[in-house]
Design a protein around this motif. Structure first.
Motif, PDB file in Angstrom:
ATOM      1  N   MET A   1       1.409  81.720   4.725  1.00  0.00           N
ATOM      2  CA  MET A   1       0.160  82.082   5.429  1.00  0.00           C
ATOM      3  C   MET A   1      -0.987  82.192   4.431  1.00  0.00           C
ATOM      4  O   MET A   1      -0.897  82.948   3.469  1.00  0.00           O
ATOM      5  N   ALA A   2      -2.026  81.470   4.618  1.00  0.00           N
ATOM      6  CA  ALA A   2      -3.144  81.477   3.681  1.00  0.00           C
ATOM      7  C   ALA A   2      -4.006  82.711   3.851  1.00  0.00           C
ATOM      8  O   ALA A   2      -4.205  83.204   4.945  1.00  0.00           O
ATOM      9  N   LYS A   3      -4.542  83.191   2.731  1.00  0.00           N
ATOM     10  CA  LYS A   3      -5.381  84.390   2.784  1.00  0.00           C
ATOM     11  C   LYS A   3      -6.623  84.183   3.641  1.00  0.00           C
ATOM     12  O   LYS A   3      -7.152  85.122   4.206  1.00  0.00           O
ATOM     13  N   LYS A   4      -7.083  82.936   3.730  1.00  0.00           N
ATOM     14  CA  LYS A   4      -8.301  82.681   4.496  1.00  0.00           C
ATOM     15  C   LYS A   4      -8.109  82.975   5.981  1.00  0.00           C
ATOM     16  O   LYS A   4      -9.074  83.041   6.730  1.00  0.00           O
ATOM     17  N   ASN A   5      -6.855  83.150   6.428  1.00  0.00           N
ATOM     18  CA  ASN A   5      -6.589  83.399   7.837  1.00  0.00           C
ATOM     19  C   ASN A   5      -6.796  84.845   8.245  1.00  0.00           C
ATOM     20  O   ASN A   5      -6.546  85.206   9.389  1.00  0.00           O
ATOM     21  N   ILE A   6      -7.200  85.693   7.327  1.00  0.00           N
ATOM     22  CA  ILE A   6      -7.433  87.085   7.674  1.00  0.00           C
ATOM     23  C   ILE A   6      -8.532  87.199   8.718  1.00  0.00           C
ATOM     24  O   ILE A   6      -9.577  86.547   8.641  1.00  0.00           O
ATOM     25  N   GLU A  11     -14.094  91.711  13.884  1.00  0.00           N
ATOM     26  CA  GLU A  11     -13.555  90.951  15.017  1.00  0.00           C
ATOM     27  C   GLU A  11     -12.268  91.545  15.584  1.00  0.00           C
ATOM     28  O   GLU A  11     -11.713  91.014  16.547  1.00  0.00           O
ATOM     29  N   LEU A  12     -11.792  92.651  15.008  1.00  0.00           N
ATOM     30  CA  LEU A  12     -10.557  93.258  15.502  1.00  0.00           C
ATOM     31  C   LEU A  12     -10.764  93.893  16.868  1.00  0.00           C
ATOM     32  O   LEU A  12     -11.859  94.362  17.198  1.00  0.00           O
ATOM     33  N   ASN A  13      -9.711  93.917  17.652  1.00  0.00           N
ATOM     34  CA  ASN A  13      -9.677  94.671  18.905  1.00  0.00           C
ATOM     35  C   ASN A  13      -8.844  95.926  18.686  1.00  0.00           C
ATOM     36  O   ASN A  13      -8.133  96.056  17.684  1.00  0.00           O
ATOM     37  N   LEU A  14      -8.889  96.848  19.635  1.00  0.00           N
ATOM     38  CA  LEU A  14      -8.095  98.068  19.509  1.00  0.00           C
ATOM     39  C   LEU A  14      -6.595  97.795  19.610  1.00  0.00           C
ATOM     40  O   LEU A  14      -5.787  98.668  19.300  1.00  0.00           O
ATOM     41  N   THR A  15      -6.215  96.599  20.048  1.00  0.00           N
ATOM     42  CA  THR A  15      -4.798  96.242  20.030  1.00  0.00           C
ATOM     43  C   THR A  15      -4.298  96.046  18.597  1.00  0.00           C
ATOM     44  O   THR A  15      -3.092  96.040  18.365  1.00  0.00           O
ATOM     45  N   ASP A  16      -5.228  95.886  17.643  1.00  0.00           N
ATOM     46  CA  ASP A  16      -4.847  95.791  16.239  1.00  0.00           C
ATOM     47  C   ASP A  16      -4.656  97.201  15.682  1.00  0.00           C
ATOM     48  O   ASP A  16      -5.564  98.032  15.748  1.00  0.00           O
ATOM     49  N   ARG A  17      -3.474  97.453  15.168  1.00  0.00           N
ATOM     50  CA  ARG A  17      -3.090  98.815  14.785  1.00  0.00           C
ATOM     51  C   ARG A  17      -4.027  99.432  13.759  1.00  0.00           C
ATOM     52  O   ARG A  17      -4.313 100.630  13.814  1.00  0.00           O
ATOM     53  N   PHE A  18      -4.533  98.639  12.820  1.00  0.00           N
ATOM     54  CA  PHE A  18      -5.422  99.203  11.802  1.00  0.00           C
ATOM     55  C   PHE A  18      -6.657  99.814  12.451  1.00  0.00           C
ATOM     56  O   PHE A  18      -7.013 100.963  12.173  1.00  0.00           O
ATOM     57  N   LEU A  19      -7.320  99.055  13.301  1.00  0.00           N
ATOM     58  CA  LEU A  19      -8.526  99.562  13.959  1.00  0.00           C
ATOM     59  C   LEU A  19      -8.191 100.743  14.869  1.00  0.00           C
ATOM     60  O   LEU A  19      -8.905 101.749  14.884  1.00  0.00           O
ATOM     61  N   GLU A 221      -3.828  92.827   2.313  1.00  0.00           N
ATOM     62  CA  GLU A 221      -3.239  92.174   1.142  1.00  0.00           C
ATOM     63  C   GLU A 221      -1.838  92.704   0.862  1.00  0.00           C
ATOM     64  O   GLU A 221      -0.938  91.945   0.500  1.00  0.00           O
ATOM     65  N   GLU A 222      -1.638  94.015   1.043  1.00  0.00           N
ATOM     66  CA  GLU A 222      -0.302  94.590   0.838  1.00  0.00           C
ATOM     67  C   GLU A 222       0.703  93.954   1.803  1.00  0.00           C
ATOM     68  O   GLU A 222       1.809  93.577   1.403  1.00  0.00           O
ATOM     69  N   LYS A 223       0.312  93.834   3.054  1.00  0.00           N
ATOM     70  CA  LYS A 223       1.218  93.242   4.044  1.00  0.00           C
ATOM     71  C   LYS A 223       1.422  91.752   3.759  1.00  0.00           C
ATOM     72  O   LYS A 223       2.502  91.215   3.959  1.00  0.00           O
ATOM     73  N   TYR A 224       0.362  91.096   3.304  1.00  0.00           N
ATOM     74  CA  TYR A 224       0.463  89.665   2.986  1.00  0.00           C
ATOM     75  C   TYR A 224       1.500  89.451   1.886  1.00  0.00           C
ATOM     76  O   TYR A 224       2.386  88.593   2.011  1.00  0.00           O
ATOM     77  N   TYR A 225       1.392  90.243   0.821  1.00  0.00           N
ATOM     78  CA  TYR A 225       2.328  90.054  -0.289  1.00  0.00           C
ATOM     79  C   TYR A 225       3.744  90.476   0.086  1.00  0.00           C
ATOM     80  O   TYR A 225       4.725  89.894  -0.388  1.00  0.00           O
TER      81      TYR A 225
END
Length: 280
Positions: A1-6, A11-19, A221-225
């Motif tokens: 998965m490329a980093k550019k896909n972040i 653009e996050l919705n509340l369905t995204d756990r971080f937000l 980045e932590e999850k990506y790695y």
């Protein structure tokens, strides 16, 4: 998965756990969300705890609650944002609710009646049960006498942003679930709910914050790695499996390296691991 896909924070919705977690760290917003879901005003005793770990033994699987809180009546709430459909969610809810109880009674408490009432709430952008409902509420009841409730103080609520029974739920709840899935200015402005406007103000505040933006990049980045390391480990295990099969056929390290188009030194290291495992 490329980093550019972040996906950018804005653009996050509340369905995204971080937000979701960042927004709900505001106890006032958390109160309003719980009040909106349960249809009654709720006053929380303490600040919301996100990513709260519960573990009763190193030998028992721990859980990490998305959002944990206790209200002024000492009722306990665990609210989970579940973006991905998984076939273990009903039993996961059972495990979570059981783990919630483990820390609620101190040693020596004589009566289980002192257990707090508890609510497990799962919010998801899919219909887990397939009946088109915005909300599915489960409380224990007698199969032989349906009107007989167990009265054990446990409630499990599954919320579905794609519900179709608008005439059976409060308008505010349906609007909130639509907003959770499409967390935009446009959807927020279409609602007449004061609570949803307050939630949106908090969302906008989070999305504008440079500090939270940095935190989001670091978390991503932590999850990506972690994913990359897991992927590399999986590739290595598959290669090791292939090397083992070739060894059983009497192939040499050089022959295996040539057949698999791999570095001979890598193949030799894998052969050493295989031979060591065979001796143990």
């Amino acid at each position: 998965m490329a980093k550019k896909n972040i996906v950018p924070l804005k653009e996050l919705n509340l369905t995204d756990r971080f937000l979701f977690d960042e927004v709900m760290e505001d106890p006032t917003i958390h109160q309003e969300v719980l009040s909106l879901i349960l249809g009654r005003e709720i006053s929380l005793l303490q600040e919301s705890k996100t990513e709260k770990e519960s573990r009763i033994s190193p030998l028992i699987r721990s859980i990490r609650m998305d959002l944990f809180a206790i209200d002024s009546e000492e009722q306990v709430y665990n609210t989970e944002m579940q973006k991905k459909r998984k076939d273990d969610l009903p039993k996961r809810s059972r495990y979570y609710q059981g783990m919630m109880d483990t820390g609620l009674l101190e040693p020596g408490i004589p009566s289980y009646n002192l257990l707090n009432d508890s609510y497990l709430i799962m919010i998801m952008p899919f219909d887990l049960f397939g009946y088109g409902k915005y909300q599915y509420t489960f409380v224990p009841q007698c199969q032989e006498v349906p009107e007989c409730r167990l009265q054990d103080g446990t409630v499990r609520i599954f919320l579905n942003t794609k519900g179709k029974n608008d005439d059976e739920v409060p308008k505010e709840l349906a609007e909130f679930l639509h907003y959770v899935e499409n967390t935009t200015d446009e959807v927020a402005q279409q609602s007449e709910s004061e609570k949803i406007r307050h939630i949106h103000e908090r969302v906008c505040e989070v999305k504008r914050s440079e500090e939270i933006g940095v935190k989001y990049m670091q978390a991503w980045e932590e999850k990506y790695y972690e994913r990359e390391e897991g992927r590399e480990e999986g590739i290595r295990e598959k290669l090791k499996e292939l090397v083992g099969k070739k060894l059983k056929k009497g192939k040499t390290a050089e022959e295996i390296a040539d057949m698999l188009e791999e570095d001979p030194q890598v193949i030799k290291e894998l052969i050493k691991e295989i031979e060591k495992e065979g001796r143990s």
